[in-house]
Scaffold this active site. Structure first.
Site, PDB file in Angstrom:
ATOM      1  N   PHE A 216      -3.372   6.702  -2.866  1.00  0.00           N
ATOM      2  CA  PHE A 216      -4.481   5.764  -2.644  1.00  0.00           C
ATOM      3  C   PHE A 216      -5.418   6.361  -1.604  1.00  0.00           C
ATOM      4  O   PHE A 216      -5.007   6.624  -0.462  1.00  0.00           O
ATOM      5  CB  PHE A 216      -3.908   4.430  -2.169  1.00  0.00           C
ATOM      6  CG  PHE A 216      -4.920   3.342  -1.957  1.00  0.00           C
ATOM      7  CD1 PHE A 216      -5.555   2.733  -3.033  1.00  0.00           C
ATOM      8  CD2 PHE A 216      -5.228   2.901  -0.675  1.00  0.00           C
ATOM      9  CE1 PHE A 216      -6.476   1.712  -2.835  1.00  0.00           C
ATOM     10  CE2 PHE A 216      -6.142   1.879  -0.462  1.00  0.00           C
ATOM     11  CZ  PHE A 216      -6.770   1.289  -1.551  1.00  0.00           C
TER      12      PHE A 216
ATOM     13  N   SER B 204     -10.353   1.808  10.562  1.00  0.00           N
ATOM     14  CA  SER B 204     -10.314   0.343  10.500  1.00  0.00           C
ATOM     15  C   SER B 204     -11.591  -0.209   9.881  1.00  0.00           C
ATOM     16  O   SER B 204     -11.575  -1.227   9.185  1.00  0.00           O
ATOM     17  CB  SER B 204     -10.119  -0.240  11.911  1.00  0.00           C
ATOM     18  OG  SER B 204      -8.827   0.081  12.409  1.00  0.00           O
TER      19      SER B 204
ATOM     20  N   GLY C 109      22.127   6.052  25.775  1.00  0.00           N
ATOM     21  CA  GLY C 109      22.047   6.967  26.905  1.00  0.00           C
ATOM     22  C   GLY C 109      21.527   8.332  26.494  1.00  0.00           C
ATOM     23  O   GLY C 109      20.699   8.459  25.584  1.00  0.00           O
TER      24      GLY C 109
ATOM     25  N   GLU D   2      -2.291   0.898   7.286  1.00  0.00           N
ATOM     26  CA  GLU D   2      -2.541  -0.314   6.483  1.00  0.00           C
ATOM     27  C   GLU D   2      -2.972  -1.487   7.354  1.00  0.00           C
ATOM     28  O   GLU D   2      -2.576  -2.626   7.152  1.00  0.00           O
ATOM     29  CB  GLU D   2      -1.323  -0.651   5.608  1.00  0.00           C
ATOM     30  CG  GLU D   2      -1.121   0.372   4.500  1.00  0.00           C
ATOM     31  CD  GLU D   2      -0.403  -0.166   3.281  1.00  0.00           C
ATOM     32  OE1 GLU D   2      -0.522  -1.364   2.980  1.00  0.00           O
ATOM     33  OE2 GLU D   2       0.283   0.628   2.628  1.00  0.00           O
TER      34      GLU D   2
END
Length: 365
Positions: A104, A113, A320, A344
């Site tokens: 995509f 954005s 730890g 996304e």
């Protein structure tokens, strides 16, 4: 399947930043790359909720594999099933279910954005369009055999000129750029894609001309539930890899687990993981029932990313020094989870969306 086929390869794939071909084969052979694709097209013929469960389970073992499966099912396959012509479905869906990865292409160097400020253009030339531009941060690019590309075919109309094109990998003028050297999800390929006078027939438009922006918004809303599932699977996988160690490791004459302060920290994280999981399942349920889900999807993605970050950080602390080494999977989960606040839709974008819904709800009281 994930434990048998993927887990033995996780560390090597992370080190070399490459998805082993046997992993892709296993995903296809088990019907996990075409979960919602109808049986008539060779798919598994299952549900969106099933896709979410698969994404979650894969993320418990390797979030890199999970995101590949997520994008294929919640973005690529869904877009084609919803908006593809019968000819397009027959061409792509059988292969997407059996042997082809899809990708995509929306983000660009100057549009993250602010996705609809994209600069990739498509100019009409007879019965074709000529595409020029570049995409960035494209997941699955290395393996993809086809790309769903958002390009502006009528810039004078602003974002309403954005149109979705189906483009095959071997199209002249299309090239895959360098693979990003990432902090996490290293086995998942992320590359730039360049279009240099790529000739695309009009018949390769997906859906309607100028409706690409609508499709992108719709799919990203659904995709956010998938990313939320990935984050919750990641958190659970890290938690499961850590807690047994606290029950074995001894300090001051007793198990680390036996200190009440440790029990309380672990119990708090267990509660947060469960709460986040229920948010994901609720958003998926609403989407599957055809009910409004955008606010719940935003909430699920935002909160699961926060929970994954806290869980993985705490797990390193509970283990730890060894938690800080690559001898255990915890540090990889810690690196992998950071992307959850970014892709996304960043966490701030999710908060913007949630705030809009809250404002609307109070206005309408």
């Amino acid at each position: 399947m994930a434990k048998a086929k993927i887990q033995p390869l996780v560390r090597k794939m992370d080190e070399v930043s490459h998805m082993d071909s046997s992993v892709l084969s296993a995903l296809f052979e088990n019907g996990l790359m075409g979960i919602e694709i109808p049986a008539d097209y060779g798919g598994t013929n299952s549900t969106f909720f099933s896709s979410i469960l698969v994404i979650e389970e894969l993320a418990k073992v390797d979030p890199s594999v999970s995101v590949l499966c997520d994008i294929q099912n919640t973005l690529i396959n869904t877009l084609l099933m919803k908006y593809g012509t019968e000819e397009q479905k027959k061409k792509y869906l059988p292969r997407l279910a059996t042997d082809m990865v899809g990708s995509f292409c929306l983000s660009e160097p100057q549009s993250g954005s602010d996705a609809f400020s994209l600069k990739t253009v498509a100019v009409r030339d007879g019965d074709h369009f000529i595409l020029n531009g570049s995409k960035m941060w494209i997941s699955n690019a290395e393996q993809a055999g086809m790309f769903l590309v958002m390009a502006n075919a009528k810039p004078t109309d602003g974002y309403k000129g954005i149109t979705c094109f189906l483009i095959d990998r071997d199209s002249p003028g299309l090239s895959v750029g360098k693979k990003e050297d990432k902090l996490g999800l290293r086995a998942s390929s992320t590359c730039a894609i360049h279009f240099d006078n790529v000739k695309v027939p009009v018949s390769s438009i997906l859906g309607k001309f100028g409706h690409g922006y609508k499709y992108a918004i719709s799919m990203l809303n659904e995709g956010r539930i998938g990313i939320a599932a990935q984050m919750i699977g990641l958190a659970q996988g890290c938690f499961d890899a850590t807690v047994p160690y606290t029950m074995e490791r001894k300090q001051f004459g007793k198990r680390v687990w036996d200190f009440q302060a440790m029990q309380h920290q672990i119990a708090q994280i267990a509660c947060k993981i469960e709460a986040a999981r229920l948010m994901v399942y609720n958003a998926a349920r609403l989407k599957e029932e055809g009910r409004p889900f955008v606010k719940q999807a935003g909430m699920a993605k935002y909160y699961t990313a926060e929970v994954a970050a806290e869980t993985t950080s705490k797990c390193i602390e509970w283990m730890g020094g060894v938690g800080f080494t690559k001898d255990y999977p915890v540090e990889k989960f810690y690196r992998d989870c950071k992307i959850g606040t970014i892709y996304e839709g960043t966490s701030n974008i999710q908060l913007n969306t949630i705030a809009k819904f809250v404002e609307s709800e109070f206005k309408n009281r």
